[in-house]
Motif scaffolding. Sequence first.
Motif, PDB file in Angstrom:
ATOM      1  N   VAL A  44      -7.668  -0.971   1.960  1.00 22.80           N
ATOM      2  CA  VAL A  44      -8.113   0.405   1.723  1.00 22.80           C
ATOM      3  C   VAL A  44      -9.573   0.568   2.141  1.00 22.80           C
ATOM      4  O   VAL A  44      -9.945   1.549   2.803  1.00 22.80           O
TER       5      VAL A  44
ATOM      6  N   ASP B  58       0.726   4.005  -3.005  1.00 16.97           N
ATOM      7  CA  ASP B  58       0.401   5.410  -2.723  1.00 16.97           C
ATOM      8  C   ASP B  58       1.525   6.339  -3.172  1.00 16.97           C
ATOM      9  O   ASP B  58       1.286   7.457  -3.629  1.00 16.97           O
ATOM     10  N   ALA B  59       2.758   5.869  -3.056  1.00 14.38           N
ATOM     11  CA  ALA B  59       3.898   6.715  -3.402  1.00 14.38           C
ATOM     12  C   ALA B  59       4.173   6.752  -4.894  1.00 14.38           C
ATOM     13  O   ALA B  59       4.520   7.804  -5.445  1.00 14.38           O
TER      14      ALA B  59
ATOM     15  N   LEU C 292       0.830  -1.207   0.000  1.00 11.88           N
ATOM     16  CA  LEU C 292       0.000   0.000   0.000  1.00 11.88           C
ATOM     17  C   LEU C 292       0.865   1.258   0.000  1.00 11.88           C
ATOM     18  O   LEU C 292       0.581   2.222  -0.733  1.00 11.88           O
ATOM     19  N   GLU C 293       1.931   1.253   0.784  1.00 11.06           N
ATOM     20  CA  GLU C 293       2.840   2.409   0.803  1.00 11.06           C
ATOM     21  C   GLU C 293       3.455   2.630  -0.575  1.00 11.06           C
ATOM     22  O   GLU C 293       3.573   3.774  -1.036  1.00 11.06           O
TER      23      GLU C 293
ATOM     24  N   THR D 260      -4.704  13.126 -10.231  1.00 12.16           N
ATOM     25  CA  THR D 260      -3.434  12.545 -10.640  1.00 12.16           C
ATOM     26  C   THR D 260      -2.757  13.413 -11.701  1.00 12.16           C
ATOM     27  O   THR D 260      -1.542  13.646 -11.665  1.00 12.16           O
TER      28      THR D 260
ATOM     29  N   ARG E 115      -7.780   9.372  -1.488  1.00  9.88           N
ATOM     30  CA  ARG E 115      -6.483   9.264  -0.788  1.00  9.88           C
ATOM     31  C   ARG E 115      -5.590   8.235  -1.458  1.00  9.88           C
ATOM     32  O   ARG E 115      -4.365   8.280  -1.313  1.00  9.88           O
ATOM     33  N   HIS E 116      -6.212   7.293  -2.152  1.00 12.29           N
ATOM     34  CA  HIS E 116      -5.482   6.219  -2.829  1.00 12.29           C
ATOM     35  C   HIS E 116      -5.927   6.175  -4.294  1.00 12.29           C
ATOM     36  O   HIS E 116      -6.574   5.212  -4.721  1.00 12.29           O
TER      37      HIS E 116
ATOM     38  N   TRP F 106      -4.769   5.437  -7.122  1.00 11.06           N
ATOM     39  CA  TRP F 106      -4.426   4.296  -7.964  1.00 11.06           C
ATOM     40  C   TRP F 106      -5.516   3.240  -7.964  1.00 11.06           C
ATOM     41  O   TRP F 106      -5.650   2.461  -8.924  1.00 11.06           O
TER      42      TRP F 106
ATOM     43  N   THR G 129     -11.748   8.179   0.878  1.00 10.88           N
ATOM     44  CA  THR G 129     -10.797   7.069   0.920  1.00 10.88           C
ATOM     45  C   THR G 129     -10.239   6.779  -0.466  1.00 10.88           C
ATOM     46  O   THR G 129      -9.025   6.612  -0.643  1.00 10.88           O
TER      47      THR G 129
END
Length: 250
Positions: free
Chosen positions: A80, A39-40, A35-36, A176, A112-113, A115, A109
């Motif tokens: 998520v 998100d990055a 997940l990190e 994005t 925030r993510h 992708w 939510t």
Amino acid sequence: MPADKQPYPSVWTRPQRPRREQPPLSRGQIVSAALELLDAQGIDALSMRKLGTRLNAGATSMYTHVANKDELIELVVDKVYGEVEVPSADDPAGWRAAITRCARSMRATLLRHPWIVSVQGEVGVAYLGPNVMRQNEAILAVFEQGGFTLEAADRALNTVVAYVIGVSTSEAAWLTTLARSGKSEQEWAESLWPTAEKAARDYPRLGKLYAAQRNQNMSATRDAEFDSGLECILDGLAARFAPQEVRHSS
């Protein structure tokens, strides 16, 4: 169970392999690291090799928990959804208020993510994930408390979720693009305005709408438009499925 004997290729349908000893990595550690990374760097950056490097772990440790990248994404998507506020059927403000808060939380939510919207339609049987099931069970209970039959509650659930995902998909793509440009929403809108004005020259209704939006706060406008659309959805669901006395009291 061999892959070709699985009822469906999903982490939720594959029996867990028996382990004789505690593996060096837990499933939770793998999912959190994935997940990190997502998100990055986004969905294109995720690979089992890159994740293994990030965790300083070999492939054997990874594949103890997931058979492939698709299963890993299923797990991350469910994690998520665990961030979404689950509504309460006992909400004193009524079913509409509970569903509204849940829908807003789901949208927040997803944004925030961002992708996640690119894999929504490809995530196997995501609806079997524990967080998604917990969320859906709670939403069904709220609609039932509002006077919907279980069948009507299921239709209402699907309608609200489809609306939230549809809006969030467009917003995530937009945000994005903004992130890549390095501009704020207001800066982007101002730089695009001359082109939009020219394109709408022969379309008076669109031109009028664009002109009205020019000096508005873009983020606040998106919030307001989401809430307005959600109100329309809930109005329609209430008119179609809710008993009259409940409709007026909610």
